[in-house]
Design a protein around this motif. Sequence first.
Motif, PDB file in Angstrom:
ATOM      1  N   ASN A  73       1.015   9.297   1.817  1.00  0.00           N
ATOM      2  CA  ASN A  73       1.327   8.663   0.603  1.00  0.00           C
ATOM      3  C   ASN A  73       0.988   6.890   1.404  1.00  0.00           C
ATOM      4  O   ASN A  73      -0.152   6.390   1.196  1.00  0.00           O
ATOM      5  CB  ASN A  73       1.768   9.140  -0.216  1.00  0.00           C
ATOM      6  CG  ASN A  73       1.010  10.054  -1.235  1.00  0.00           C
ATOM      7  OD1 ASN A  73      -0.297  10.586  -0.753  1.00  0.00           O
ATOM      8  ND2 ASN A  73       1.854  10.428  -1.647  1.00  0.00           N
ATOM      9  N   LEU A  74       2.402   6.163   1.585  1.00  0.00           N
ATOM     10  CA  LEU A  74       2.384   4.928   2.360  1.00  0.00           C
ATOM     11  C   LEU A  74       1.472   4.830   2.958  1.00  0.00           C
ATOM     12  O   LEU A  74       0.828   3.313   3.251  1.00  0.00           O
ATOM     13  CB  LEU A  74       3.764   4.985   3.101  1.00  0.00           C
ATOM     14  CG  LEU A  74       4.965   4.905   2.419  1.00  0.00           C
ATOM     15  CD1 LEU A  74       6.474   5.002   2.697  1.00  0.00           C
ATOM     16  CD2 LEU A  74       4.701   4.399   1.191  1.00  0.00           C
ATOM     17  N   GLU A  75       0.787   5.607   4.102  1.00  0.00           N
ATOM     18  CA  GLU A  75      -0.210   5.256   4.482  1.00  0.00           C
ATOM     19  C   GLU A  75      -1.755   4.683   4.229  1.00  0.00           C
ATOM     20  O   GLU A  75      -2.109   3.445   4.219  1.00  0.00           O
ATOM     21  CB  GLU A  75      -0.506   6.114   5.839  1.00  0.00           C
ATOM     22  CG  GLU A  75      -1.583   5.885   6.882  1.00  0.00           C
ATOM     23  CD  GLU A  75      -1.861   6.989   8.010  1.00  0.00           C
ATOM     24  OE1 GLU A  75      -2.289   6.372   9.243  1.00  0.00           O
ATOM     25  OE2 GLU A  75      -1.868   7.967   8.058  1.00  0.00           O
ATOM     26  N   LYS A  76      -2.363   5.976   2.484  1.00  0.00           N
ATOM     27  CA  LYS A  76      -3.191   5.282   2.034  1.00  0.00           C
ATOM     28  C   LYS A  76      -3.002   3.946   1.407  1.00  0.00           C
ATOM     29  O   LYS A  76      -4.445   3.768   1.394  1.00  0.00           O
ATOM     30  CB  LYS A  76      -3.287   7.123   1.237  1.00  0.00           C
ATOM     31  CG  LYS A  76      -4.083   6.719   0.219  1.00  0.00           C
ATOM     32  CD  LYS A  76      -4.460   8.089  -0.367  1.00  0.00           C
ATOM     33  CE  LYS A  76      -3.146   7.371  -1.724  1.00  0.00           C
ATOM     34  NZ  LYS A  76      -2.773   8.700  -2.801  1.00  0.00           N
ATOM     35  N   ASP A  77      -2.332   3.788   1.057  1.00  0.00           N
ATOM     36  CA  ASP A  77      -1.792   2.465   0.413  1.00  0.00           C
ATOM     37  C   ASP A  77      -1.372   1.597   0.810  1.00  0.00           C
ATOM     38  O   ASP A  77      -1.432   0.375   0.698  1.00  0.00           O
ATOM     39  CB  ASP A  77      -0.382   3.184  -0.585  1.00  0.00           C
ATOM     40  CG  ASP A  77      -0.686   3.962  -1.771  1.00  0.00           C
ATOM     41  OD1 ASP A  77      -1.336   4.087  -2.027  1.00  0.00           O
ATOM     42  OD2 ASP A  77       0.386   4.329  -2.378  1.00  0.00           O
ATOM     43  N   GLY A  78      -1.433   2.142   2.136  1.00  0.00           N
ATOM     44  CA  GLY A  78      -1.800   0.412   3.292  1.00  0.00           C
ATOM     45  C   GLY A  78      -0.279   0.117   3.416  1.00  0.00           C
ATOM     46  O   GLY A  78       0.325  -1.461   4.476  1.00  0.00           O
TER      47      GLY A  78
END
Length: 150
Positions: free
Chosen positions: A80-85
């Motif tokens: 999720n952190l990766e998806k949110d940048g």
Amino acid sequence: MENLKDLIEKNHLTLSTLVVFTRAENVIHRREMETIKKSNLTPTQFGVLEALYNKGDLRICELIEKILTTSGNITVVIKNLEKDGYIIRSSDPDDKRSCIISITDKGKKIIEDVFPEHINNINCIFNVLTDEEKITLKTILKKFKKLQNQ
């Protein structure tokens, strides 16, 4: 066999200590989460970003150790952190089965925005204690580490 009332009476101090400790922990935790919730991050997401901001790039196993979470939970948090940048994943050059997690500029910005208020909030929580009482409390709480090895 002792009756329950006698058992409770004999152990009143221990039981009441647990109740007071648990209530205090709940109040502290609830108050601590106030600033994290404002950032729209989960406590674990906040912990990951804070660890990466302060410690630099880390492997997932190092993150788990730093933020005291489980490996099952961290996978979803990282995704999720990766998806949110907020973070990026890259292959570990020393171990192709492992990933290195790095904080992005966007991740740094959210921590830089939230962390000062978070620290201020924690100071407000613990201002009920003197510095001497904080040291004493830390000393007492460290004694519970012995229970890990039992």
